[in-house]
Design an enzyme around this catalytic site. Structure first.
Site, PDB file in Angstrom:
ATOM      1  N   PRO A   1       6.447 -10.433  13.609  1.00 25.92           N
ATOM      2  CA  PRO A   1       5.174  -9.955  14.138  1.00 25.92           C
ATOM      3  C   PRO A   1       5.344  -9.076  15.367  1.00 25.92           C
ATOM      4  CG  PRO A   1       5.476 -12.296  14.617  1.00 25.92           C
ATOM      5  CD  PRO A   1       6.552 -11.907  13.663  1.00 25.92           C
TER       6      PRO A   1
ATOM      7  N   GLU B   1       8.721 -21.161  13.239  1.00 29.66           N
ATOM      8  CA  GLU B   1       8.097 -20.643  14.456  1.00 29.66           C
ATOM      9  C   GLU B   1       8.790 -19.373  14.943  1.00 29.66           C
ATOM     10  OE1 GLU B   1       5.401 -21.550  16.143  1.00 29.66           O
ATOM     11  OE2 GLU B   1       4.965 -22.978  14.549  1.00 29.66           O
TER      12      GLU B   1
ATOM     13  N   ARG C   1       9.324   2.957  -4.359  1.00 33.33           N
ATOM     14  CA  ARG C   1       8.454   3.959  -4.989  1.00 33.33           C
ATOM     15  C   ARG C   1       8.856   5.389  -4.622  1.00 33.33           C
ATOM     16  NH1 ARG C   1       3.428   2.893  -6.751  1.00 33.33           N
ATOM     17  NH2 ARG C   1       2.666   4.832  -5.815  1.00 33.33           N
TER      18      ARG C   1
ATOM     19  N   ASP D   1      -0.546   9.737  -3.448  1.00 34.35           N
ATOM     20  CA  ASP D   1      -0.974   8.418  -3.005  1.00 34.35           C
ATOM     21  C   ASP D   1      -1.642   8.510  -1.642  1.00 34.35           C
ATOM     22  OD1 ASP D   1       0.021   7.183  -5.214  1.00 34.35           O
ATOM     23  OD2 ASP D   1       1.810   6.378  -4.252  1.00 34.35           O
TER      24      ASP D   1
END
Length: 246
Positions: free
Chosen positions: A86, A113, A151, A166
């Site tokens: 994160p 954690e 991709r 896209d």
């Protein structure tokens, strides 16, 4: 391209590799994906890969030793090691474009954690986050990165599936698209798409891509390199949307 994914839950990754575009990419040799359960590298006699943090605190941290030894078992020439975290760089199409040029990616799936900070400090080249929310583990994040990068590799997508139009590849949201039937319970396909006039269709699609971006992701327009035609189309969109609001 070679990709090694270090995870405690290899079956999550294996299941995804058996489907759709990932299966095709592996089949044609565009990408080689190896899934490593780094639990197999722990020296703990009970098979543990996590422990309580020094100084106290909730939860468990992944230990450095199993990850270090798993990485040491891999080739280190021209590799880039990524940790899903994160705290990482937000993952965008631009990041995917950059990563597709790497010869060898190693993705470490974070868990619990967190991870002993020495992994980040000494073993990882880059941390990447796929969004501001909490997941149980980094496996989903690793698959998002893998899919987006795959991709973009040569010959993975056919012409009908081209990534060039896209959303985010063209730096705008994609224009609306329709297929049969032309009229479904009174919900109709726009006439211009049935006209056969390729110039009008191209103009419609550009305008509607600008409209969707203006309404849904105006932040994408802040640094967009507009052509004169696009600026004129955007002004049309703004006038039309202003009338609709009255």
């Amino acid at each position: 391209m070679r990709v090694d994914i270090l995870t405690l839950f290899p079956e999550i990754i294996h299941a995804y590799l058996k489907e759709s575009i990932m299966k095709r990419a592996i089949g044609i040799g565009a990408i080689e994906v190896n899934v490593i359960n780094f639990r197999e590298y722990t020296t703990n006699k009970h098979g543990r890969v996590d422990d309580y943090p020094y100084g106290g605190g909730p939860g468990l941290l992944l230990m450095i030793q199993p990850i270090y030894d798993a990485l040491n078992a891999l080739p280190d020439k021209n590799r880039k090691v990524i940790l899903t975290s994160p705290a990482g760089t937000p993952f965008t199409q631009k990041v995917a474009q950059r990563l597709k040029d790497e010869e060898h990616l190693v993705i470490i799936c974070g868990h619990y954690e967190g991870v002993d900070h020495r992994v980040t400090e000494y073993l990882v080249d880059e941390e990447i986050s796929i969004g501001d929310y909490v997941l149980t583990g980094g496996e989903l994040a690793a698959l998002v990165i893998l899919d987006a990068v795959t991709r973009l590799l040569p010959n993975v997508l056919n012409k009908e599936e081209s990534h060039q139009t896209d959303s985010f590849s063209m730096r705008l949201l994609e224009y609306p698209q329709y297929t049969r039937p032309r009229d479904f319970k009174g919900m109709k396909v726009p006439d211009v798409l049935l006209s056969g006039d390729h110039g009008k269709i191209a103009r419609y699609r550009k305008k509607e891509a600008l409209r969707r971006t203006y309404l849904k992701r105006p932040d994408l327009l802040e640094n967009y390199p507009f052509t004169e035609e696009e600026l004129a189309l955007l002004q049309e969109v703004i006038k039309e949307e202003s009338k609709d609001e009255k």
